[in-house]
Scaffold this motif. Sequence first.
Motif, PDB file in Angstrom:
ATOM      1  N   GLY A 103       0.783  -1.227   0.000  1.00  0.00           N
ATOM      2  CA  GLY A 103       0.000   0.000   0.000  1.00  0.00           C
ATOM      3  C   GLY A 103       0.812   1.272   0.000  1.00  0.00           C
ATOM      4  N   LEU A 104       2.135   1.145   0.137  1.00  0.00           N
ATOM      5  CA  LEU A 104       2.998   2.328   0.128  1.00  0.00           C
ATOM      6  C   LEU A 104       3.613   2.532  -1.251  1.00  0.00           C
ATOM      7  CD1 LEU A 104       4.930   2.128   3.523  1.00  0.00           C
ATOM      8  CD2 LEU A 104       2.990   3.576   2.931  1.00  0.00           C
ATOM      9  N   SER A 105       3.673   3.782  -1.668  1.00  0.00           N
ATOM     10  CA  SER A 105       4.268   4.122  -2.956  1.00  0.00           C
ATOM     11  C   SER A 105       5.740   4.473  -2.783  1.00  0.00           C
ATOM     12  CB  SER A 105       3.534   5.305  -3.593  1.00  0.00           C
ATOM     13  OG  SER A 105       4.245   5.806  -4.708  1.00  0.00           O
ATOM     14  N   LEU A 106       6.596   3.673  -3.362  1.00  0.00           N
ATOM     15  CA  LEU A 106       8.027   3.965  -3.352  1.00  0.00           C
ATOM     16  C   LEU A 106       8.304   5.260  -4.112  1.00  0.00           C
ATOM     17  CD1 LEU A 106      11.006   3.228  -2.849  1.00  0.00           C
ATOM     18  CD2 LEU A 106      10.914   1.823  -4.928  1.00  0.00           C
ATOM     19  N   LYS A 107       7.561   5.487  -5.179  1.00  0.00           N
ATOM     20  CA  LYS A 107       7.799   6.672  -6.006  1.00  0.00           C
ATOM     21  C   LYS A 107       7.474   7.959  -5.256  1.00  0.00           C
ATOM     22  CE  LYS A 107       7.193   4.192 -10.341  1.00  0.00           C
ATOM     23  NZ  LYS A 107       6.429   4.058 -11.594  1.00  0.00           N
ATOM     24  N   SER A 108       6.428   7.934  -4.437  1.00  0.00           N
ATOM     25  CA  SER A 108       6.124   9.122  -3.630  1.00  0.00           C
ATOM     26  C   SER A 108       7.219   9.381  -2.607  1.00  0.00           C
ATOM     27  CB  SER A 108       4.782   8.949  -2.902  1.00  0.00           C
ATOM     28  OG  SER A 108       3.731   9.539  -3.625  1.00  0.00           O
ATOM     29  N   GLN A 109       7.748   8.303  -2.023  1.00  0.00           N
ATOM     30  CA  GLN A 109       8.842   8.460  -1.064  1.00  0.00           C
ATOM     31  C   GLN A 109      10.090   9.016  -1.750  1.00  0.00           C
ATOM     32  OE1 GLN A 109       8.429   8.072   2.269  1.00  0.00           O
ATOM     33  NE2 GLN A 109       6.293   7.672   1.725  1.00  0.00           N
ATOM     34  N   GLU A 110      10.353   8.573  -2.961  1.00  0.00           N
ATOM     35  CA  GLU A 110      11.526   9.070  -3.699  1.00  0.00           C
ATOM     36  C   GLU A 110      11.350  10.533  -4.081  1.00  0.00           C
ATOM     37  OE1 GLU A 110      13.055   4.901  -5.772  1.00  0.00           O
ATOM     38  OE2 GLU A 110      11.614   6.165  -6.826  1.00  0.00           O
ATOM     39  N   LEU A 111      10.132  10.923  -4.476  1.00  0.00           N
ATOM     40  CA  LEU A 111       9.879  12.335  -4.777  1.00  0.00           C
ATOM     41  C   LEU A 111      10.016  13.192  -3.519  1.00  0.00           C
ATOM     42  CD1 LEU A 111       6.824  12.134  -7.230  1.00  0.00           C
ATOM     43  CD2 LEU A 111       9.199  12.669  -7.785  1.00  0.00           C
ATOM     44  N   THR A 112       9.547  12.649  -2.394  1.00  0.00           N
ATOM     45  CA  THR A 112       9.678  13.372  -1.124  1.00  0.00           C
ATOM     46  C   THR A 112      11.152  13.570  -0.763  1.00  0.00           C
ATOM     47  OG1 THR A 112       7.583  12.476  -0.306  1.00  0.00           O
ATOM     48  CG2 THR A 112       9.129  13.330   1.338  1.00  0.00           C
ATOM     49  N   LEU A 133      -1.375   8.523  -4.178  1.00  0.00           N
ATOM     50  CA  LEU A 133      -2.801   8.565  -4.450  1.00  0.00           C
ATOM     51  C   LEU A 133      -3.166   7.637  -5.603  1.00  0.00           C
ATOM     52  CD1 LEU A 133      -3.576  12.386  -4.062  1.00  0.00           C
ATOM     53  CD2 LEU A 133      -3.893  10.564  -2.397  1.00  0.00           C
ATOM     54  N   ARG A 134      -2.310   7.563  -6.622  1.00  0.00           N
ATOM     55  CA  ARG A 134      -2.562   6.650  -7.740  1.00  0.00           C
ATOM     56  C   ARG A 134      -2.560   5.202  -7.269  1.00  0.00           C
ATOM     57  NH1 ARG A 134      -1.552   6.136 -13.234  1.00  0.00           N
ATOM     58  NH2 ARG A 134      -2.474   8.229 -13.415  1.00  0.00           N
ATOM     59  N   LEU A 135      -1.607   4.847  -6.405  1.00  0.00           N
ATOM     60  CA  LEU A 135      -1.551   3.479  -5.891  1.00  0.00           C
ATOM     61  C   LEU A 135      -2.834   3.158  -5.125  1.00  0.00           C
ATOM     62  CD1 LEU A 135       1.515   1.763  -4.275  1.00  0.00           C
ATOM     63  CD2 LEU A 135      -0.751   1.450  -3.313  1.00  0.00           C
ATOM     64  N   MET A 136      -3.301   4.085  -4.300  1.00  0.00           N
ATOM     65  CA  MET A 136      -4.523   3.840  -3.540  1.00  0.00           C
ATOM     66  C   MET A 136      -5.738   3.768  -4.461  1.00  0.00           C
ATOM     67  SD  MET A 136      -3.938   5.989   0.009  1.00  0.00           S
ATOM     68  CE  MET A 136      -3.998   7.577  -0.795  1.00  0.00           C
ATOM     69  N   GLN A 137      -5.708   4.539  -5.517  1.00  0.00           N
ATOM     70  CA  GLN A 137      -6.780   4.472  -6.503  1.00  0.00           C
ATOM     71  C   GLN A 137      -6.807   3.107  -7.175  1.00  0.00           C
ATOM     72  OE1 GLN A 137      -6.416   6.715 -10.258  1.00  0.00           O
ATOM     73  NE2 GLN A 137      -8.377   7.659  -9.765  1.00  0.00           N
ATOM     74  N   ASN A 138      -5.635   2.542  -7.403  1.00  0.00           N
ATOM     75  CA  ASN A 138      -5.550   1.229  -8.052  1.00  0.00           C
ATOM     76  C   ASN A 138      -6.011   0.105  -7.127  1.00  0.00           C
ATOM     77  OD1 ASN A 138      -4.553   2.314 -10.432  1.00  0.00           O
ATOM     78  ND2 ASN A 138      -2.401   2.052  -9.837  1.00  0.00           N
ATOM     79  N   THR A 139      -5.735   0.236  -5.836  1.00  0.00           N
ATOM     80  CA  THR A 139      -6.088  -0.831  -4.894  1.00  0.00           C
ATOM     81  C   THR A 139      -7.496  -0.677  -4.322  1.00  0.00           C
ATOM     82  OG1 THR A 139      -5.091   0.362  -3.034  1.00  0.00           O
ATOM     83  CG2 THR A 139      -3.685  -1.182  -4.242  1.00  0.00           C
ATOM     84  N   LYS A 140      -7.986   0.569  -4.220  1.00  0.00           N
ATOM     85  CA  LYS A 140      -9.305   0.911  -3.679  1.00  0.00           C
ATOM     86  C   LYS A 140      -9.436   0.672  -2.177  1.00  0.00           C
ATOM     87  CE  LYS A 140     -11.338   2.267  -7.467  1.00  0.00           C
ATOM     88  NZ  LYS A 140     -10.128   2.231  -8.324  1.00  0.00           N
ATOM     89  N   ILE A 141      -8.570  -0.148  -1.588  1.00  0.00           N
ATOM     90  CA  ILE A 141      -8.608  -0.425  -0.155  1.00  0.00           C
ATOM     91  C   ILE A 141      -7.291   0.043   0.467  1.00  0.00           C
ATOM     92  CG2 ILE A 141      -8.728  -2.217   1.614  1.00  0.00           C
ATOM     93  CD1 ILE A 141     -10.453  -3.839  -0.240  1.00  0.00           C
ATOM     94  N   VAL A 142      -7.393   0.836   1.534  1.00  0.00           N
ATOM     95  CA  VAL A 142      -6.208   1.396   2.178  1.00  0.00           C
ATOM     96  C   VAL A 142      -6.175   0.911   3.627  1.00  0.00           C
ATOM     97  CG1 VAL A 142      -4.898   3.485   2.663  1.00  0.00           C
ATOM     98  CG2 VAL A 142      -6.528   3.450   0.752  1.00  0.00           C
TER      99      VAL A 142
END
Length: 275
Positions: free
Chosen positions: A78-87, A184-193
């Motif tokens: 459920g965690l986005s590696l790409k968001s962490q890298e951008l951060t 947000l895209r990852l959560m959109q793809n999974t629908k469950i957080v």
Amino acid sequence: MRGSSSSRRAVASASAWFRRQPARVKAFLGVTAAVAALVFLRVAVSDHDNLFVAAEFSHAVGIAFLIYKLTKERTCAGLSLKSQELTALFLAVRLYCSFVMEYDIHTLLDSATLITTMWVIYMIRFKLKSSYMEDKDNFAIYYVVVPCAILAFLIHPSTLHNIVNRVSWAFCVYLEAVSVLPQLRLMQNTKIVEPFTAHYVFALGIARFLSCAHWVLQVFDTHGRLITALGYGMWPPMVLLAEIVQTFILADFCYYYVKSVFGGQLVLRLPAGVV
């Protein structure tokens, strides 16, 4: 128990009413709520500089949830590696700008946040790689990095600092505003957080709002002088716009998070098209 059930029914009724409203009404209600929150903060907080520190603290709380998830639950699902890298990227650039342009308490806070973010990246890439949802984390980061770099080159501070430093400063401001999009895209793809990821993203939403409130209230406190202090041209309004954009990017998620918490749900389920 009865009070809890009544509260949940009230939240469910209010949520159902809100969903039935047209998009314009929803936008109006959202803006009204944001303005009311700004008025409350202006009255309740004497030194509005503290709002920026509070934003950093909220971000730190969000990372604490991630640390717990990664160390105790031993999963990065459920965690986005790409968001962490951008951060990590915008924090590194902002730290560089802090050291060469303005060194203060925010530099120390950013340093701590960058270190923990790098640790999260390490855990996702190596220690917990088997649970990483790489197929769901499919947001192409060059869609945000390249436009932010171009925009920074075109619109940046008009201070007396070196042009490289000024462009770097603008780049980290723009990139911070959109760094959460892969998550947000990852959560959109999974629908469950799951809970700890939801807590983390909600903490980011609070941090973004507090940071935005800091800038907006500072403009009022200085009677607009802050705008001119930032320079001239398009840069001052772009700073405020970036703060507003990053707040509204997470607004919809935060609404469903609060609804889920008051509804007593442990797992957040997102309707289609929410993020």
